[in-house]
Design a protein around this motif. Structure first.
Motif, PDB file in Angstrom:
ATOM      1  N   GLY A 178     -99.486  -9.540 -11.674  1.00 16.97           N
ATOM      2  CA  GLY A 178     -98.363 -10.340 -12.196  1.00 16.97           C
ATOM      3  C   GLY A 178     -98.611 -11.132 -13.463  1.00 16.97           C
ATOM      4  N   ALA A 179     -99.779 -11.772 -13.562  1.00 21.00           N
ATOM      5  CA  ALA A 179    -100.010 -12.631 -14.727  1.00 21.00           C
ATOM      6  C   ALA A 179    -100.209 -11.824 -16.010  1.00 21.00           C
ATOM      7  CB  ALA A 179    -101.205 -13.549 -14.486  1.00 21.00           C
ATOM      8  N   SER A 180    -100.351 -10.509 -15.884  1.00 19.98           N
ATOM      9  CA  SER A 180    -100.367  -9.652 -17.078  1.00 19.98           C
ATOM     10  C   SER A 180     -99.007  -9.002 -17.303  1.00 19.98           C
ATOM     11  CB  SER A 180    -101.434  -8.550 -16.942  1.00 19.98           C
ATOM     12  OG  SER A 180    -102.712  -9.056 -17.266  1.00 19.98           O
ATOM     13  N   ILE A 181     -98.066  -9.269 -16.416  1.00 22.55           N
ATOM     14  CA  ILE A 181     -96.705  -8.733 -16.581  1.00 22.55           C
ATOM     15  C   ILE A 181     -95.868  -9.818 -17.234  1.00 22.55           C
ATOM     16  CG2 ILE A 181     -94.663  -7.884 -15.350  1.00 22.55           C
ATOM     17  CD1 ILE A 181     -96.646  -6.937 -13.138  1.00 22.55           C
ATOM     18  N   PRO A 182     -95.422  -9.575 -18.473  1.00 22.04           N
ATOM     19  CA  PRO A 182     -94.816 -10.670 -19.242  1.00 22.04           C
ATOM     20  C   PRO A 182     -93.707 -11.427 -18.513  1.00 22.04           C
ATOM     21  CG  PRO A 182     -95.237  -8.795 -20.662  1.00 22.04           C
ATOM     22  CD  PRO A 182     -95.563  -8.342 -19.259  1.00 22.04           C
ATOM     23  N   SER A 183     -92.794 -10.726 -17.839  1.00 22.28           N
ATOM     24  CA  SER A 183     -91.664 -11.445 -17.231  1.00 22.28           C
ATOM     25  C   SER A 183     -92.142 -12.345 -16.090  1.00 22.28           C
ATOM     26  CB  SER A 183     -90.621 -10.447 -16.714  1.00 22.28           C
ATOM     27  OG  SER A 183     -91.208  -9.579 -15.770  1.00 22.28           O
ATOM     28  N   THR A 184     -93.121 -11.875 -15.350  1.00 19.65           N
ATOM     29  CA  THR A 184     -93.656 -12.686 -14.254  1.00 19.65           C
ATOM     30  C   THR A 184     -94.411 -13.893 -14.810  1.00 19.65           C
ATOM     31  OG1 THR A 184     -93.892 -10.704 -12.912  1.00 19.65           O
ATOM     32  CG2 THR A 184     -95.154 -12.628 -12.209  1.00 19.65           C
ATOM     33  N   ARG A 185     -95.217 -13.601 -15.839  1.00 15.99           N
ATOM     34  CA  ARG A 185     -95.988 -14.700 -16.431  1.00 15.99           C
ATOM     35  C   ARG A 185     -95.056 -15.765 -17.018  1.00 15.99           C
ATOM     36  NH1 ARG A 185     -99.448 -12.228 -20.469  1.00 15.99           N
ATOM     37  NH2 ARG A 185     -97.685 -12.494 -21.853  1.00 15.99           N
ATOM     38  N   ASP A 186     -93.993 -15.305 -17.698  1.00 23.51           N
ATOM     39  CA  ASP A 186     -93.030 -16.259 -18.260  1.00 23.51           C
ATOM     40  C   ASP A 186     -92.439 -17.143 -17.163  1.00 23.51           C
ATOM     41  OD1 ASP A 186     -93.484 -15.131 -20.698  1.00 23.51           O
ATOM     42  OD2 ASP A 186     -91.563 -14.043 -20.815  1.00 23.51           O
ATOM     43  N   ALA A 187     -92.126 -16.512 -16.049  1.00 24.75           N
ATOM     44  CA  ALA A 187     -91.502 -17.262 -14.950  1.00 24.75           C
ATOM     45  C   ALA A 187     -92.462 -18.316 -14.398  1.00 24.75           C
ATOM     46  CB  ALA A 187     -91.068 -16.298 -13.843  1.00 24.75           C
ATOM     47  N   ILE A 188     -93.739 -17.943 -14.268  1.00 18.37           N
ATOM     48  CA  ILE A 188     -94.725 -18.904 -13.751  1.00 18.37           C
ATOM     49  C   ILE A 188     -94.929 -20.028 -14.764  1.00 18.37           C
ATOM     50  CG2 ILE A 188     -97.126 -19.234 -12.998  1.00 18.37           C
ATOM     51  CD1 ILE A 188     -97.134 -16.248 -12.191  1.00 18.37           C
ATOM     52  N   GLU A 189     -95.044 -19.657 -16.023  1.00 21.69           N
ATOM     53  CA  GLU A 189     -95.296 -20.674 -17.048  1.00 21.69           C
ATOM     54  C   GLU A 189     -94.131 -21.656 -17.150  1.00 21.69           C
ATOM     55  OE1 GLU A 189     -96.460 -18.482 -20.595  1.00 21.69           O
ATOM     56  OE2 GLU A 189     -98.558 -18.548 -19.913  1.00 21.69           O
ATOM     57  N   ALA A 190     -92.917 -21.139 -16.996  1.00 19.29           N
ATOM     58  CA  ALA A 190     -91.749 -22.026 -17.044  1.00 19.29           C
ATOM     59  C   ALA A 190     -91.729 -22.941 -15.820  1.00 19.29           C
ATOM     60  CB  ALA A 190     -90.468 -21.195 -17.115  1.00 19.29           C
ATOM     61  N   ALA A 191     -92.052 -22.379 -14.671  1.00 14.67           N
ATOM     62  CA  ALA A 191     -91.981 -23.158 -13.428  1.00 14.67           C
ATOM     63  C   ALA A 191     -92.997 -24.292 -13.414  1.00 14.67           C
ATOM     64  CB  ALA A 191     -92.194 -22.239 -12.222  1.00 14.67           C
ATOM     65  N   TYR A 192     -94.137 -24.092 -14.064  1.00 12.97           N
ATOM     66  CA  TYR A 192     -95.213 -25.101 -14.011  1.00 12.97           C
ATOM     67  C   TYR A 192     -95.414 -25.798 -15.352  1.00 12.97           C
ATOM     68  CZ  TYR A 192     -96.488 -23.303  -9.447  1.00 12.97           C
ATOM     69  OH  TYR A 192     -96.474 -22.941  -8.127  1.00 12.97           O
ATOM     70  N   SER A 193     -94.703 -25.310 -16.373  1.00 10.24           N
ATOM     71  CA  SER A 193     -94.929 -25.847 -17.709  1.00 10.24           C
ATOM     72  C   SER A 193     -96.423 -25.745 -18.037  1.00 10.24           C
ATOM     73  CB  SER A 193     -94.457 -27.299 -17.719  1.00 10.24           C
ATOM     74  OG  SER A 193     -94.182 -27.720 -18.984  1.00 10.24           O
ATOM     75  N   ALA A 194     -96.948 -24.544 -17.843  1.00 12.29           N
ATOM     76  CA  ALA A 194     -98.394 -24.315 -17.946  1.00 12.29           C
ATOM     77  C   ALA A 194     -98.660 -23.007 -18.676  1.00 12.29           C
ATOM     78  CB  ALA A 194     -99.005 -24.250 -16.545  1.00 12.29           C
ATOM     79  N   THR A 195     -99.935 -22.748 -18.957  1.00  9.50           N
ATOM     80  CA  THR A 195    -100.337 -21.463 -19.525  1.00  9.50           C
ATOM     81  C   THR A 195    -100.999 -20.660 -18.419  1.00  9.50           C
ATOM     82  OG1 THR A 195    -100.768 -22.618 -21.594  1.00  9.50           O
ATOM     83  CG2 THR A 195    -101.581 -20.366 -21.425  1.00  9.50           C
ATOM     84  N   SER A 196    -100.588 -19.409 -18.261  1.00  9.61           N
ATOM     85  CA  SER A 196    -101.066 -18.603 -17.135  1.00  9.61           C
ATOM     86  C   SER A 196    -102.034 -17.518 -17.588  1.00  9.61           C
ATOM     87  CB  SER A 196     -99.882 -17.944 -16.415  1.00  9.61           C
ATOM     88  OG  SER A 196     -99.026 -18.944 -15.915  1.00  9.61           O
ATOM     89  N   PHE A 197    -103.086 -17.343 -16.803  1.00 10.13           N
ATOM     90  CA  PHE A 197    -104.111 -16.347 -17.097  1.00 10.13           C
ATOM     91  C   PHE A 197    -104.259 -15.387 -15.923  1.00 10.13           C
ATOM     92  CE2 PHE A 197    -104.985 -19.957 -19.749  1.00 10.13           C
ATOM     93  CZ  PHE A 197    -105.394 -19.393 -20.949  1.00 10.13           C
ATOM     94  N   ASP A 198    -104.669 -14.183 -16.258  1.00 15.21           N
ATOM     95  CA  ASP A 198    -104.896 -13.153 -15.241  1.00 15.21           C
ATOM     96  C   ASP A 198    -106.399 -13.010 -15.028  1.00 15.21           C
ATOM     97  OD1 ASP A 198    -104.453 -11.074 -13.487  1.00 15.21           O
ATOM     98  OD2 ASP A 198    -103.780  -9.629 -15.003  1.00 15.21           O
ATOM     99  N   HIS A 199    -106.779 -12.680 -13.817  1.00 15.55           N
ATOM    100  CA  HIS A 199    -108.193 -12.436 -13.510  1.00 15.55           C
ATOM    101  C   HIS A 199    -108.287 -11.224 -12.593  1.00 15.55           C
ATOM    102  CE1 HIS A 199    -112.169 -12.699 -11.867  1.00 15.55           C
ATOM    103  NE2 HIS A 199    -111.708 -12.995 -10.668  1.00 15.55           N
ATOM    104  N   THR A 200    -109.281 -10.371 -12.853  1.00 20.26           N
ATOM    105  CA  THR A 200    -109.474  -9.210 -12.001  1.00 20.26           C
ATOM    106  C   THR A 200    -110.845  -9.271 -11.344  1.00 20.26           C
ATOM    107  OG1 THR A 200    -110.384  -7.963 -13.878  1.00 20.26           O
ATOM    108  CG2 THR A 200    -108.036  -7.692 -13.414  1.00 20.26           C
ATOM    109  N   GLY A 201    -110.926  -8.759 -10.141  1.00 22.71           N
ATOM    110  CA  GLY A 201    -112.211  -8.720  -9.452  1.00 22.71           C
ATOM    111  C   GLY A 201    -112.074  -7.964  -8.152  1.00 22.71           C
TER     112      GLY A 201
END
Ligand SMILES: [Zn+2]
Length: 399
Positions: free
Chosen positions: A197-220
Motif C-alpha cells: 500500500g505505501a508504494s501505491i500512490p492513492s493509498t499513500r495519499d490517503a494515509i498521508e492525508a489522514a495523519y498529516s504525515a509522510t509515509s514510507f514503505d518497507h519490505t522484508g
C-alpha cells in the motif's frame, strides 16, 4: 564486497550446515554463484517437516541461537520457523536503524508507536528493537483494541507510526467515528509493511492525508530479512544491496528487468538463505535515483505475488486457499472471488453457485476459521457464473 562476504560466510556454513552442504558447492566467483540452485519456500517447509522442529538449515549448535520467529503460514503451508543468533539479530537491528529508519528520517527524539499484535512474526520485534537502537522511544501497541491504540498514540505524543497500510487507514476511520482527528496528532512519519500500500500512490495519499504525515514503505521477510525501503523519490523500493545479493529472474531463471525477486542474505549465517525465491513479482531499475542511493530500485515497490494473491485486512490469501475451502462445501460448483476496493482496503466476496446442502453461514464460518479473516459469501443460481474454456478467471475486479 558482496562476493567477499558471501565467500566468508559460506566457508563457515559449508562446514556444518547440512541443508546447504547438500545443495551448494564453494563459490569462487559470480559464475559459480549464478550456477547455484534456486531455493523455494516449499523446500524449507519440507525440510522442517522431515527434520523437526527447526529443519537442517542450522550452521551452529542450538545453544548459539537466541530468538525464534515464524512466518504467518499465509500461503497455506505450515508456518516456517526461523532462528537467529545474537549476531544475526544485531544484523536485523542494524538494517532497521541504519537503512529503514534512517531513510524515513527517524531520530532519537522520535516516539515510535507499533500498531501490531506482537505475535510470533519477526517484523514487529525487529522494528521495535531497531527503534531502540536508533535511540527513539519505542511504544508497543500490542494486545490493544483499535480505540486503545488511537488514544495511546495520541496521549503519548507518538511521532512515528508503524503498521500495515490497511490498518493505518482503519485507525484513521475509527478515530473519526470517535470524534478524533489523527491529522492533528503528533504523528509526522508512518512506515508500512506487510502490503504494498505505501508504494501505491492513492493509498499513500490517503494515509498521508489522514495523519498529516509522510509515509514510507518497507519490505522484508521472516526467512530472508529486512530487504528494502522507499526513499524521498517515492516511486519505489531500494533493495539493501550491502546486506543482500538480489536478482530478478524470469520464469526460466534468466536475469530480467521484470520477474521474481530472488535474494541471498549476507549477515544471517546461523540460518542463511542462498538464492531464495521470494515469490514477489517486481520490476527493477538501475537508473540513478535523486535520493542518492546507489541501490537497485523496485519501481512501484512489490507489484504482487508471482502467483496471484489477495490481501484482506492485512491477511494475505491465495485464491487456491479459498478454493480449497469452497470446494469442501460446494463440491465442483463454479465460484469466483469478487474483489472491490473500499476505502483503500480489499473487500472480497466469494460468489458460489448453489449446490446441494450448501450453507452460506457454514461456508463463511469455515473460511473465517481457516483463513483468519472474514470473507463475505453469496450464492447464485447454478449456471449463473461465466464459464472459462481453459483456465478459470478466479478473481474478478468489481469497480
Ligand atoms: Zn531513492
Amino acid at each position: 564486497m558482496q562476493l567477499e562476504r558471501l565467500r566468508n560466510g559460506l566457508r563457515e556454513v559449508l562446514k556444518s550446515n547440512q541443508f546447504w552442504r547438500d545443495r551448494l558447492v564453494d563459490v569462487q566467483g559470480w559464475d559459480d554463484f549464478e550456477s547455484l540452485p534456486l531455493t523455494g519456500k516449499d523446500e524449507l517447509v519440507a525440510d522442517q517437516g522431515v527434520n523437526p522442529p527447526f529443519g537442517s538449515n542450522l550452521t551452529y549448535e542450538l545453544d548459539r541461537y537466541v530468538r525464534m520467529h515464524q512466518t504467518s503460514g499465509s500461503s497455506g503451508d505450515q508456518p516456517l520457523r526461523w532462528l537467529d543468533t545474537k549476531e544475526s539479530w544485531d544484523w536485523w537491528l542494524r538494517i532497521w536503524s541504519d537503512h529503514v529508519y534512517r531513510s524515513a528520517g527517524v531520530t532519537p527524539t522520535d516516539r515510535v508507536f507499533f500498531a501490531f499484535s506482537f505475535g510470533p512474526f519477526i517484523g514487529f520485534w525487529s522494528a521495535f528493537a531497531g527503534a531502540e537502537r536508533v535511540g527513539a522511544l519505542a511504544i508497543s501497541g500490542g494486545a490493544m483494541t483499535t480505540e486503545q491504540r488511537i488514544r495511546s498514540l495520541r496521549d503519548l505524543g507518538a511521532t512515528v507510526l508503524l503498521s500495515t497500510p490497511t490498518y493505518a487507514l482503519r485507525m484513521a476511520l475509527h478515530a473519526r467515528e470517535l470524534g478524533l482527528d489523527l491529522a492533528t496528532s503528533e504523528i509526522r512519519v508512518t512506515i508500512h509493511a506487510g502490503e504494498p500500500g505505501a508504494s501505491i500512490p492513492s493509498t499513500r495519499d490517503a494515509i498521508e492525508a489522514a495523519y498529516s504525515a509522510t509515509s514510507f514503505d518497507h519490505t522484508g521477510m521472516t526467512e530472508l530479512g529486512p530487504t528494502g525501503h522507499s526513499c524521498a523519490q517515492r516511486d519505489g523500493i531500494h533493495l539493501i544491496e550491502s546486506e543482500f545479493i538480489f536478482e530478478v529472474l524470469d520464469e526460466r531463471g534468466r536475469p530480467a528487468e521484470e520477474g521474481e525477486l530472488v535474494g541471498t542474505n549476507l549477515g544471517r549465517w546461523g540460518m542463511p538463505l542462498i538464492r531464495y525465491r521470494t515469490g514477489d513479482r517486481v520490476v527493477s531499475s538501475r537508473e540513478t535515483c535523486s535520493c542518492g542511493s546507489p541501490y537497485l530500485k523496485l519501481a512501484g515497490g512489490i507489484r504482487g505475488r508471482v502467483d496471484d494473491m489477495l490481501t484482506v485486512r492485512g491477511v494475505n490469501l491465495y485464491p487456491s486457499q479459498v478454493e480449497e475451502i469452497v470446494r469442501r462445501h460446494a463440491g465442483s460448483s463454479e465460484f469466483l472471488i469478487e474483489r472491490r476496493s473500499v476505502e483503500q482496503m480489499d473487500d472480497v466476496t466469494v460468489v458460489v453457485e448453489e449446490a446441494p446442502g450448501l450453507s452460506v453461514e457454514r461456508l463463511e464460518a469455515d473460511l473465517r476459521q481457516a483463513l483468519g479473516v472474514r470473507l463475505g459469501c453469496r450464492v447464485v443460481q447454478a449456471g449463473a457464473l461465466p464459464r472459462a474454456d481453459l483456465k478459470a478467471k478466479r478473481i474478478v475486479e468489481v469497480p
